[in-house]
Motif scaffolding. Structure first.
Motif, PDB file in Angstrom:
ATOM      1  N   CYS A 161      42.579  47.878  32.464  1.00 16.27           N
ATOM      2  CA  CYS A 161      41.237  48.492  32.403  1.00 16.27           C
ATOM      3  C   CYS A 161      41.188  49.640  31.413  1.00 16.27           C
ATOM      4  N   LYS A 162      40.099  49.682  30.687  1.00 10.79           N
ATOM      5  CA  LYS A 162      39.891  50.751  29.710  1.00 10.79           C
ATOM      6  C   LYS A 162      39.851  52.116  30.373  1.00 10.79           C
ATOM      7  N   PHE A 211      37.246  40.664  35.737  1.00 12.96           N
ATOM      8  CA  PHE A 211      37.392  40.182  34.362  1.00 12.96           C
ATOM      9  C   PHE A 211      36.296  39.165  34.078  1.00 12.96           C
ATOM     10  N   ASN A 212      35.658  39.291  32.950  1.00  9.88           N
ATOM     11  CA  ASN A 212      34.639  38.330  32.535  1.00  9.88           C
ATOM     12  C   ASN A 212      35.346  37.204  31.771  1.00  9.88           C
ATOM     13  N   ILE A 213      36.100  36.405  32.532  1.00  5.02           N
ATOM     14  CA  ILE A 213      36.895  35.316  31.952  1.00  5.02           C
ATOM     15  C   ILE A 213      36.718  34.071  32.815  1.00  5.02           C
ATOM     16  N   GLU A 222      43.372  34.153  30.357  1.00  2.00           N
ATOM     17  CA  GLU A 222      42.573  34.992  29.445  1.00  2.00           C
ATOM     18  C   GLU A 222      42.647  36.483  29.788  1.00  2.00           C
ATOM     19  N   ASN A 238      43.036  45.779  28.402  1.00  5.51           N
ATOM     20  CA  ASN A 238      41.712  46.421  28.358  1.00  5.51           C
ATOM     21  C   ASN A 238      40.526  45.479  28.512  1.00  5.51           C
ATOM     22  N   ASN A 239      40.735  44.252  29.029  1.00  2.14           N
ATOM     23  CA  ASN A 239      39.562  43.395  29.207  1.00  2.14           C
ATOM     24  C   ASN A 239      39.093  43.329  30.652  1.00  2.14           C
ATOM     25  N   LYS A 262      37.587  45.499  34.219  1.00  3.55           N
ATOM     26  CA  LYS A 262      36.767  46.633  34.629  1.00  3.55           C
ATOM     27  C   LYS A 262      37.146  46.977  36.065  1.00  3.55           C
TER      28      LYS A 262
END
Length: 164
Positions: free
Chosen positions: A123-124, A140-142, A147, A151-152, A154
């Motif tokens: 996470c960022k 994750f929007n995956i 995938e 940092n991908n 939230k």
């Protein structure tokens, strides 16, 4: 959308020469706090998905306490030795490759420092140090688990036990 819930094991017996690190059990306080944290998670989650745990006894005990709170049969708690021996950001894709792609949520039970490091890389916004029985949920929007990347994710929430 995929979600990863990282749950650090509860407070365990101190290390000693009489028992291996792998065999250390939760203390009574560790069991009580694990039950309280499982209840907190139950307030957030209808279904915590697949339970994947380190086979180290303290992590397995924590996973079984959570499973009991969610009405999950102990036979459905999956042990993966990589969560004890090889847990790292680099090995996360291989560990997740054992999960059916249709599974939306995975709850992992394991250890620090790897859980804190992995949460920070995913996470960022980063993650504070995960205390014993701390819970971090990252979405994750995956479409598929492979995938997941740096940092991908939230952070949806970070639950910590009360100070006592």
């Amino acid at each position: 959308m995929k979600r990863l819930i990282l749950i650090r094991h509860g407070k365990a017996e101190d290390e000693s020469s009489e028992i291996s690190d792998f065999e250390r059990s939760l203390t009574l306080k560790g069991k009580v706090i694990a039950g309280l944290m499982a209840h907190k998670l139950l307030e957030k989650e209808k279904s915590p998905g697949v339970f994947l745990t380190s086979p180290a006894f303290r992590a397995l005990e924590t996973a079984l306490i959570f499973a009991g709170k969610f009405g999950i049969n102990a036979d459905n708690v999956i042990m993966n030795s990589d969560l004890y021996n090889r847990m790292s950001f680099q090995n996360l894709p291989a560990i997740l490759s054992t999960i059916n792609e249709e599974t939306e949520t995975v709850s992992m039970f394991g250890h620090n420092p790897s859980f804190t490091q992995i949460a920070n890389m995913l996470c960022k916004e980063g993650c504070d140090f995960m205390p014993k029985t701390g819970i971090v949920c990252i979405s994750f929007n995956i479409r598929i688990w492979s995938e997941i990347g740096r940092n991908n994710g939230k952070m949806e929430y970070f639950l910590k036990p009360e100070k006592s």
